[in-house]
Design a protein around this motif. Structure first.
Motif, PDB file in Angstrom:
ATOM      1  N   LEU A  46      21.955 -30.187   1.954  1.00  0.00           N
ATOM      2  CA  LEU A  46      21.644 -30.708   3.279  1.00  0.00           C
ATOM      3  C   LEU A  46      21.668 -29.560   4.280  1.00  0.00           C
ATOM      4  N   ILE A  47      20.823 -29.644   5.309  1.00  0.00           N
ATOM      5  CA  ILE A  47      20.813 -28.665   6.389  1.00  0.00           C
ATOM      6  C   ILE A  47      21.034 -29.403   7.704  1.00  0.00           C
ATOM      7  N   ALA A  48      22.038 -28.978   8.470  1.00  0.00           N
ATOM      8  CA  ALA A  48      22.289 -29.540   9.804  1.00  0.00           C
ATOM      9  C   ALA A  48      21.791 -28.556  10.850  1.00  0.00           C
ATOM     10  N   HIS A  49      21.174 -29.099  11.925  1.00  0.00           N
ATOM     11  CA  HIS A  49      20.577 -28.219  12.923  1.00  0.00           C
ATOM     12  C   HIS A  49      20.576 -28.895  14.285  1.00  0.00           C
ATOM     13  N   ASP A  50      20.195 -28.140  15.315  1.00  0.00           N
ATOM     14  CA  ASP A  50      20.131 -28.637  16.682  1.00  0.00           C
ATOM     15  C   ASP A  50      18.879 -29.501  16.882  1.00  0.00           C
ATOM     16  N   LEU A  51      18.925 -30.318  17.948  1.00  0.00           N
ATOM     17  CA  LEU A  51      17.753 -31.131  18.287  1.00  0.00           C
ATOM     18  C   LEU A  51      16.576 -30.298  18.788  1.00  0.00           C
ATOM     19  N   HIS A  52      16.866 -29.132  19.392  1.00  0.00           N
ATOM     20  CA  HIS A  52      15.806 -28.373  20.057  1.00  0.00           C
ATOM     21  C   HIS A  52      14.809 -27.837  19.030  1.00  0.00           C
ATOM     22  N   PRO A  53      13.534 -28.250  19.121  1.00  0.00           N
ATOM     23  CA  PRO A  53      12.560 -27.812  18.114  1.00  0.00           C
ATOM     24  C   PRO A  53      12.181 -26.345  18.233  1.00  0.00           C
ATOM     25  N   GLY A  54      12.413 -25.736  19.405  1.00  0.00           N
ATOM     26  CA  GLY A  54      12.029 -24.350  19.607  1.00  0.00           C
ATOM     27  C   GLY A  54      13.039 -23.340  19.123  1.00  0.00           C
ATOM     28  N   TYR A  55      14.256 -23.766  18.809  1.00  0.00           N
ATOM     29  CA  TYR A  55      15.263 -22.829  18.312  1.00  0.00           C
ATOM     30  C   TYR A  55      14.821 -22.279  16.958  1.00  0.00           C
ATOM     31  N   LEU A  56      15.004 -20.984  16.759  1.00  0.00           N
ATOM     32  CA  LEU A  56      14.662 -20.387  15.470  1.00  0.00           C
ATOM     33  C   LEU A  56      15.525 -20.961  14.352  1.00  0.00           C
ATOM     34  N   SER A  57      16.770 -21.344  14.686  1.00  0.00           N
ATOM     35  CA  SER A  57      17.632 -21.960  13.672  1.00  0.00           C
ATOM     36  C   SER A  57      17.068 -23.307  13.232  1.00  0.00           C
ATOM     37  N   THR A  58      16.523 -24.077  14.172  1.00  0.00           N
ATOM     38  CA  THR A  58      15.902 -25.359  13.825  1.00  0.00           C
ATOM     39  C   THR A  58      14.675 -25.132  12.949  1.00  0.00           C
ATOM     40  N   GLN A  59      13.874 -24.136  13.297  1.00  0.00           N
ATOM     41  CA  GLN A  59      12.694 -23.825  12.500  1.00  0.00           C
ATOM     42  C   GLN A  59      13.078 -23.363  11.096  1.00  0.00           C
TER      43      GLN A  59
END
Length: 741
Positions: free
Chosen positions: A443-456
């Motif tokens: 599983l991968i957990a990430h921020d809501l912001h779609p522009g964050y490189l971590s989200t990408q």
């Protein structure tokens, strides 16, 4: 009658002298058997009478090495054995619980005595270490932690070192990084190697030069902290115009000369982690360019024998800071900056670890940056994850968290994920951690912001994902660190985080547990003229509040802001490129600009830092403020406070007193919001998080007021309250949701 027990000890028990400690304890207790590293824990087969075995198990916790951490001791009975003595045996790999990598440890007192003893064979050897100190996380290739799985395998032990390594009575018994001048790493500087390298580098620094030094977790820039010219040159190389620089000092006596330190502060400075401690600066000895008028100085003690030698030879405080530019990652292989020389060595660095930073909050301390000495940070999840997971954090101050079962480990600070170089360093660190810990996330957990490189990065993984709202992650991190069951009230004050309504949040009160949350209160909305430009220029933010802020108070806005212009006012009035934020951080920026303290943020948080500096030492009653119900939420009207701030300034009130009154206002508002929430929900546990709570004045005042009002108040201590703590909060939330699925 003798019995044989298998004892599994989990925690930080590798690389900290735990096996030699077990060996000595067994001999004292009359226990026969073996001890070995297995995966990331220690396994002991112990034979003896039951009373002796019970005393032996009890002693594993009581007398452990200072840097060890025993989380769990499991005991089971195995078929009886009859060994002739007690031995350390070869390590083996083992699965199971997430293993813990030991952090790098500052030079211990024993090694320091040897370093400066002319009669010792390691006299002035820059790589002296033992089971109580030296490199760990930065040199480990795999677990279990043995020399052949570290970069020290490049150096064959000489006969003398091998004798120490295999002698149970020696404090270097199984010290994996053991070395001496005959067989260990060697220094180099401008074409010279060995003994000549250090004096050559010392001479350059003494003459005002800037030298790059290869430290434990990467290259650092070093110069004389008392020389204005040297500090100016270092700032130019690093492209760091105003942000304060850390200062390394020879001993605690010198630390007290440059900073105001409590007894607790002194204990933190001299601990094995040896972090940078932010403390009020004393005037005088340091170059003004070190702090540029800001109140605190980051002070720390030498972290390696090499640093001890530099400080002893130069007899002056040194600026010691990472040899990177801006938010780029700390270099570990080469330095691209044009310094006056590189003091390097031939021991490879595998893990990139910047220095840790902590700040005192009176009775407690909070971690600002978790790096060398503190990371990897092992923690427990309040709700175990049903599947191994990776949490990739946010955008700024990026960290990651690996979790498996009830265990989690937070990786070191990498940098701001704003370019390809830092993203590559982040990915490399994640890959290395997964390999060393033996965890393959599902599983991968990430921020809501779609522009964050971590989200990408999470999207690109192709694995199942769990999106976690930014401020939910903030407050969940605090609750999880302290083992709180939930529900709890979460106060999240930071710069910006994407809310679930599409606006930017940052001044929030949530009712939360580890699965979800409900928003109960917020700061009032204000437009951010130019978006990111309003973050860099606090005057724009002030104009956004006064011209277009969500308020019942309407007064003419001032004509005193450098940022003011007809075009900006039109932008605000027409809502062109003006994202809306309910941010505590942006309100602090606006107050700082209106008081003439900071019109441009040359580094993140500068305006708020200068506002805190101005307020320090002043006592004042709160400014005017309004707390109203709007659309089912309690809303703090920040515009009313800003107008009163301007009125006080027009009346000739000192800026420092007004700044203190602003801090008192936010603290009073916070407590009242929590009181309303407690009445509504019956919950009296409060977790404070977000980068705004790095502000000592605000954090201490809010904690004191909450506790006086009968709340149980918590703040991040080992886990940073800034965005570096986001990944652990994401892991706690994702684990809880996975267990409910």
């Amino acid at each position: 009658m003798d019995a044989t027990w298998r004892i599994e000890v989990r925690g930080i028990v590798q690389g900290v002298g735990f096996r030699p400690f077990v060996h000595r304890l067994a001999h004292r207790a009359g226990i026969r058997g073996t001890v070995r590293n297995a995966g990331g824990h220690v396994v002991i087969d112990a034979t003896g009478t039951r009373p002796r075995l019970e005393e032996f198990v009890s002693g594993l916790r009581r007398g452990r090495p200072e840097a060890a951490k025993v989380d769990e001791v499991r005991v089971s009975t195995v078929p009886a054995d009859d060994p002739a003595g007690f031995f350390i045996v070869d390590s083996c790999t083992a699965g199971g619980t997430l293993p813990q990598i030991p952090p790098d440890l500052a030079t211990c007192a024993g090694c320091l005595r040897e370093l400066f003893d002319p009669a010792d064979r390691r006299y002035r050897y820059p790589f002296v270490n033992c089971t109580a100190c030296g490199p760990r996380a930065t040199i480990i290739e795999a677990l279990p932690y043995d020399r052949e799985r570290t970069t020290m395998r490049d150096f064959s032990m000489c006969r003398a070192c091998a004798a120490e390594y295999h002698d149970p009575a020696d404090r270097r018994f199984h010290a994996e990084p053991i070395a001496c001048p005959r067989c260990g790493p060697r220094l180099s500087f401008l074409g010279t190697t060995g003994d000549a390298a250090l004096p050559a580098a010392v001479s350059v620094i003494a003459e005002g030069g800037v030298v790059a030094v290869k430290g434990l977790g990467g290259f650092q820039l070093v110069c004389d902290a008392t020389s204005e010219d040297a500090v100016t040159r270092l700032r130019s190389l690093k492209a760091r115009e105003l942000k304060p620089l850390a200062v390394m000092v020879r001993d605690l006596t010198t630390a007290c000369v440059i900073a105001e330190l409590s007894d607790d502060d002194l204990r933190v400075l001299s601990s094995p982690s040896a972090p940078i401690l932010l403390a009020p600066r004393h005037r005088g000895i340091l170059a003004t360019g070190v702090g540029h008028g800001l109140p605190d100085v980051g002070v720390f003690l030498p972290t390696t024998p090499l640093h001890h030698l530099l400080l002893d030879d130069l007899r002056r405080p040194l600026v010691v800071t990472s040899a990177n530019v801006g938010g780029s990652p700390m270099p570990i292989e080469a330095v691209v900056l044009e310094t006056d020389g590189v003091l390097g060595h031939d021991r490879r660095i595998l893990g990139r670890y910047d220095d840790s930073v902590v700040r005192s909050l009176g009775r407690r301390a909070t971690t600002i940056r978790s790096g060398r000495g503190l990371a990897p940070l092992p923690l427990e999840l309040p709700i175990p994850t049903s599947r191994p997971l990776l949490a990739v954090g946010a955008q700024l101050k990026s960290t990651f968290t690996l979790a498996d079962g009830e265990r989690a480990v937070v990786g070191p600070h990498i940098g701001d994920l704003e370019d390809a170089e830092t993203l590559e360093a982040f990915q490399d660190a994640v890959d290395r951690a997964q390999a060393v810990h033996g965890v393959r996330p599902e599983l991968i957990a990430h921020d809501l912001h779609p522009g964050y490189l971590s989200t990408q990065l999470a999207h690109a993984s192709g694995k199942p994902r769990i999106a976690v709202q930014h401020h939910h992650a903030h407050v969940a991190a605090v609750a999880a660190e302290h083992g709180l069951p939930g529900p709890f009230l979460g106060v999240a004050y930071d710069g910006l985080g994407l809310g679930d309504d599409g606006t930017f949040w940052g001044g929030e009160l949530l009712l939360a547990d580890y699965v979800g949350y409900r928003r109960l209160a917020r700061f009032s909305h204000a437009p951010m003229p130019g978006g990111a430009a309003a973050v860099r220029r606090p005057g724009r933010m002030a104009l956004g509040y006064l011209v277009g802020g969500e308020t019942a108070v309407r007064k003419p806005s001032p004509q005193r802001l450098a940022a003011d212009s007809p075009s900006l006012r039109r932008m605000i009035e027409q809502r062109v490129n003006c994202p809306v934020a309910s941010s505590a951080g942006r309100l602090f920026d606006a107050a700082s600009a209106l008081l003439g303290l900071c019109e441009v943020n040359s580094f993140e948080g500068e305006a708020a830092l200068r506002l805190e500096n101005a307020a320090t030492g002043h006592n004042a009653e709160p400014l005017a403020w309004r707390l109203e119900r709007r659309d089912g939420l309690w809303v703090y009207d920040g515009v009313a406070t800003l107008h009163d701030l301007l009125a006080a300034r027009d009346d000739g009130e000192p800026v420092g007193r007004i700044a203190a009154a602003f801090h008192a206002t936010v603290a009073a508002v916070t407590v009242l919001m929590c009181e309303h929430a407690a009445t509504e929900t019956g919950v009296s546990t409060v977790c404070l998080s977000g980068g705004v709570f790095q502000n000592r004045l605000l954090a201490v005042d809010v904690l004191d007021r909450l506790e006086a009002a009968g709340f149980d108040a918590y703040i991040g201590e080992r886990v940073p309250v800034n965005d570096a703590g986001i990944s652990f909060g994401q892991a706690a939330v994702a684990a809880a949701r996975s267990s409910c699925a």
